[in-house]
Design a protein around this motif. Structure first.
Motif, PDB file in Angstrom:
ATOM      1  N   VAL A  68       0.857  -1.193   0.000  1.00  0.00           N
ATOM      2  CA  VAL A  68       0.000   0.000   0.000  1.00  0.00           C
ATOM      3  C   VAL A  68       0.891   1.240   0.000  1.00  0.00           C
ATOM      4  N   PHE A  69       0.672   2.134  -0.980  1.00  0.00           N
ATOM      5  CA  PHE A  69       1.472   3.354  -1.065  1.00  0.00           C
ATOM      6  C   PHE A  69       0.828   4.475  -0.250  1.00  0.00           C
ATOM      7  N   VAL A  70       1.650   5.162   0.554  1.00  0.00           N
ATOM      8  CA  VAL A  70       1.174   6.311   1.333  1.00  0.00           C
ATOM      9  C   VAL A  70       2.047   7.512   0.956  1.00  0.00           C
ATOM     10  N   PRO A  71       1.448   8.578   0.375  1.00  0.00           N
ATOM     11  CA  PRO A  71       2.260   9.740   0.009  1.00  0.00           C
ATOM     12  C   PRO A  71       2.801  10.457   1.244  1.00  0.00           C
ATOM     13  N   ARG A  72       3.976  11.085   1.082  1.00  0.00           N
ATOM     14  CA  ARG A  72       4.594  11.819   2.202  1.00  0.00           C
ATOM     15  C   ARG A  72       3.703  12.983   2.632  1.00  0.00           C
ATOM     16  N   SER A  73       3.127  13.674   1.641  1.00  0.00           N
ATOM     17  CA  SER A  73       2.200  14.773   1.945  1.00  0.00           C
ATOM     18  C   SER A  73       1.237  14.882   0.776  1.00  0.00           C
ATOM     19  N   ALA A  74       0.228  15.721   0.910  1.00  0.00           N
ATOM     20  CA  ALA A  74      -0.780  15.858  -0.139  1.00  0.00           C
ATOM     21  C   ALA A  74      -0.167  16.354  -1.445  1.00  0.00           C
ATOM     22  N   SER A  75       0.963  17.100  -1.347  1.00  0.00           N
ATOM     23  CA  SER A  75       1.530  17.709  -2.548  1.00  0.00           C
ATOM     24  C   SER A  75       2.829  17.032  -2.998  1.00  0.00           C
ATOM     25  N   SER A  76       3.234  15.959  -2.349  1.00  0.00           N
ATOM     26  CA  SER A  76       4.509  15.336  -2.714  1.00  0.00           C
ATOM     27  C   SER A  76       4.403  14.646  -4.077  1.00  0.00           C
ATOM     28  N   ALA A  77       5.565  14.370  -4.687  1.00  0.00           N
ATOM     29  CA  ALA A  77       5.607  13.761  -6.025  1.00  0.00           C
ATOM     30  C   ALA A  77       5.028  12.349  -5.999  1.00  0.00           C
ATOM     31  N   GLU A  78       4.766  11.803  -7.203  1.00  0.00           N
ATOM     32  CA  GLU A  78       4.033  10.540  -7.298  1.00  0.00           C
ATOM     33  C   GLU A  78       4.666   9.415  -6.481  1.00  0.00           C
ATOM     34  N   ASP A  79       5.981   9.283  -6.463  1.00  0.00           N
ATOM     35  CA  ASP A  79       6.551   8.179  -5.666  1.00  0.00           C
ATOM     36  C   ASP A  79       7.254   8.670  -4.408  1.00  0.00           C
ATOM     37  N   ASP A  80       6.935   9.881  -3.963  1.00  0.00           N
ATOM     38  CA  ASP A  80       7.539  10.400  -2.733  1.00  0.00           C
ATOM     39  C   ASP A  80       6.653  10.004  -1.562  1.00  0.00           C
ATOM     40  N   GLY A  81       7.030   8.907  -0.922  1.00  0.00           N
ATOM     41  CA  GLY A  81       6.223   8.398   0.184  1.00  0.00           C
ATOM     42  C   GLY A  81       6.719   7.022   0.583  1.00  0.00           C
ATOM     43  N   TRP A  82       5.830   6.232   1.174  1.00  0.00           N
ATOM     44  CA  TRP A  82       6.218   4.940   1.718  1.00  0.00           C
ATOM     45  C   TRP A  82       5.329   3.833   1.151  1.00  0.00           C
TER      46      TRP A  82
ATOM     47  N   GLU B 231      10.314 -18.662  10.601  1.00  0.00           N
ATOM     48  CA  GLU B 231      10.028 -18.213  11.966  1.00  0.00           C
ATOM     49  C   GLU B 231       8.546 -18.319  12.316  1.00  0.00           C
ATOM     50  N   ASN B 232       7.703 -18.608  11.330  1.00  0.00           N
ATOM     51  CA  ASN B 232       6.248 -18.605  11.514  1.00  0.00           C
ATOM     52  C   ASN B 232       5.795 -17.294  12.161  1.00  0.00           C
ATOM     53  N   SER B 233       6.297 -16.172  11.613  1.00  0.00           N
ATOM     54  CA  SER B 233       5.983 -14.858  12.182  1.00  0.00           C
ATOM     55  C   SER B 233       5.679 -13.871  11.059  1.00  0.00           C
ATOM     56  N   SER B 234       5.096 -12.737  11.443  1.00  0.00           N
ATOM     57  CA  SER B 234       4.753 -11.707  10.457  1.00  0.00           C
ATOM     58  C   SER B 234       5.295 -10.356  10.908  1.00  0.00           C
ATOM     59  N   GLU B 235       5.531  -9.505   9.944  1.00  0.00           N
ATOM     60  CA  GLU B 235       5.962  -8.142  10.247  1.00  0.00           C
ATOM     61  C   GLU B 235       5.353  -7.202   9.221  1.00  0.00           C
ATOM     62  N   MET B 236       5.150  -5.950   9.656  1.00  0.00           N
ATOM     63  CA  MET B 236       4.687  -4.911   8.745  1.00  0.00           C
ATOM     64  C   MET B 236       5.906  -4.095   8.364  1.00  0.00           C
ATOM     65  N   VAL B 237       6.193  -4.058   7.058  1.00  0.00           N
ATOM     66  CA  VAL B 237       7.432  -3.474   6.566  1.00  0.00           C
ATOM     67  C   VAL B 237       7.127  -2.130   5.910  1.00  0.00           C
ATOM     68  N   ILE B 238       7.895  -1.114   6.281  1.00  0.00           N
ATOM     69  CA  ILE B 238       7.747   0.228   5.709  1.00  0.00           C
ATOM     70  C   ILE B 238       8.976   0.518   4.856  1.00  0.00           C
ATOM     71  N   GLN B 239       8.749   0.739   3.549  1.00  0.00           N
ATOM     72  CA  GLN B 239       9.841   1.056   2.640  1.00  0.00           C
ATOM     73  C   GLN B 239       9.727   2.504   2.191  1.00  0.00           C
ATOM     74  N   ASN B 240      10.863   3.119   1.926  1.00  0.00           N
ATOM     75  CA  ASN B 240      10.889   4.396   1.226  1.00  0.00           C
ATOM     76  C   ASN B 240      10.665   4.075  -0.250  1.00  0.00           C
ATOM     77  N   ALA B 241       9.602   4.592  -0.832  1.00  0.00           N
ATOM     78  CA  ALA B 241       9.274   4.222  -2.220  1.00  0.00           C
ATOM     79  C   ALA B 241      10.349   4.664  -3.203  1.00  0.00           C
TER      80      ALA B 241
END
Ligand SMILES: [Fe+2]
Length: 453
Positions: free
Chosen positions: A391-405, A415-425
């Motif tokens: 899921v893409f989340v923009p850095r701000s309402a006016s940031s560029a198309e891939d400026d976000g996470w 490990e039979n485990s899960s994690e939520m991963v945040i990437q810099n797009a």
């Protein structure tokens, strides 16, 4: 857990049957302070051992919320308490049939005839949280507690099924959606404003009762793909699958002008699409990006060959259509910077990279595809892990198309485990910005969305 060889009830498809809350999750790296809100995910999670042959689409919805604030993370998960699930809880057993064994199993007289599992998508809309499943109405949940409120029917104005994949008009926040049914006219188009008021209803005769999982919209058009996964309701009473792949019909694509309602049809050979990335208007044509399956097998352990990134161009002037495969990295669960919905996009995000020789491993990567440069980047977290929809989340309402996470939930088999991963797009293949450890595994699910606080 249950003694069954059904792959959709084993491994990380098996349900997680506890509801709970966990605070101050372990975080590797740093959660960006701009991320204040929640990533809600939803998927099937049967409460009771299925009475008949289980399909992944049948399970009761469970919501998983990753709540972020001030660089800290909490987790909360709850069942969607549908009337059908409440009835099963009263009886202490599964009561309903599923896609593969007759939807309309006979149920006790005091029980709703069908269950709305609300297991497919979860969206923020009109200050509500809605859990969606294409066979019924949206189910409203309380955003803070994830408690089930009940059915949401747009003030009584929608009385049929609603797709799990509504679109937003980025100009005014209108909700654009449709519903399909096995009975004529098969498809209904709707438009509602951002506050939940229904503005428009229009019946569309698609000519064939098909499973239409998604659609796509532009400024002026709504585009419906009628792929021949045909609803054969007469099979239900015989305990046979109600979805039948009938490639002899081919696939037809309808481009409906949103104002006039006029539909132009384009006919081609059979294929199936679960999900579209986006569509836009260019030089008198409609350009549509999505994920194409050569055929659809609903009865097996997978849906057939992995979906490939595909593009269709519909020429509105001469009625011709051309299509092409974008590249050879399999891709599903396409997501867009939603501010580009209906407009020309440059980037798309996917889960994919399925090993064609070892499909049981599922997705191996999240993918960022650059349609302008004609290339893509992969993130694998070092391998042996399986991501869900990014899921893409923009850095701000006016940031560029891939400026976000880019936020996605990964499962680690070892490990039979899960994690939520945040990437810099903008550093997609680089190390993630943060890895938020879930308190327990999160079963493979379908869709989710970021809802700002
Ligand atoms: Fe979907």
């Amino acid at each position: 857990m249950w003694n069954t060889d059904n792959p959709f009830l084993n491994g990380n498809y098996a349900p997680w049957r506890e509801e709970g809350d966990a605070y101050d999750l372990e975080v590797e790296g740093e959660i960006p302070r701009e991320l204040t809100g929640a990533l809600y995910r939803i998927g099937p999670n049967p409460q009771f051992k299925p009475a008949g042959r289980y399909h992944w689409f049948d399970g009761d919805g469970m919501v998983h919320g990753f709540l972020l604030r001030d660089g800290r993370a909490a987790y909360r998960n709850r069942y969607v308490k549908s009337d059908g699930l409440k009835a099963e809880m009263k009886y202490g057993r599964a009561l309903y049939g599923g896609l593969l064994d007759g939807m309309m199993r006979e149920v006790p007289a005091d029980v709703p005839p069908m269950k709305n599992q609300a297991n497919t998508n979860i969206v923020g809309y009109a200050n509500k949280l809605l859990a969606l499943m294409e066979g019924g109405l949206p189910t409203e949940l309380k955003p803070e507690t994830l408690e089930t409120v009940g059915m949401f029917n747009f003030g009584g104005k929608v009385n049929g099924p609603v797709t799990a994949h509504p679109k937003y008009d980025p100009k005014n926040g209108d909700l654009l959606f449709f519903g399909y049914s096995p009975f004529p006219p098969y498809t209904t188009w709707y438009r509602a404003d951002k506050s939940g008021n229904l503005l428009e209803t229009r019946a569309i005769d698609t000519g064939l009762p098909v499973m239409m999982h998604d659609f796509v919209t532009t400024d002026n058009y709504a585009i419906f793909f009628v792929c021949p996964s045909v609803f054969r309701i007469e099979n239900a009473s015989k305990g046979l699958p109600v979805m039948v792949w009938e490639p002899q019909h081919g696939t037809k694509i309808g481009a409906m002008h949103r104002k006039s309602g006029e539909i132009k049809w384009f006919h081609t050979d059979a294929f199936y699409v679960f999900h579209f990335l986006n569509a836009y208007e260019e030089n008198g044509s409609l350009v549509i990006d999505g994920c194409r399956l050569a055929s659809l097998n609903m009865g097996g352990n997978s849906f057939g060959d992995p979906a490939m990134p595909w593009q269709w161009t519909l020429d509105l002037k001469d009625g011709s259509m051309r299509d092409r495969q974008i590249d050879d990295t399999s891709s599903e669960f396409p997501r867009l910077d939603e501010r580009r919905a209906g407009l020309k996009h440059r980037y798309g995000y996917f889960a994919g990279g399925t090993d064609k020789k070892d499909r049981a491993l599922g997705f191996t990567s999240v993918i960022k595809r650059d349609y302008q440069a004609g290339k893509h980047e992969l993130q694998t977290l070092g391998g042996n892990k399986t991501p869900g929809e990014p899921v893409f989340v923009p850095r701000s309402a006016s940031s560029a198309e891939d400026d976000g996470w880019v936020l996605s939930v990964w499962y680690d088999r070892a490990e039979n485990s899960s994690e939520m991963v945040i990437q810099n797009a903008q550093d997609f293949a680089g190390p993630p910005v943060a890895r938020v450890k879930a308190p327990h595994r999160v079963p493979f699910g379908f869709h989710g969305n970021w809802v700002p606080a």
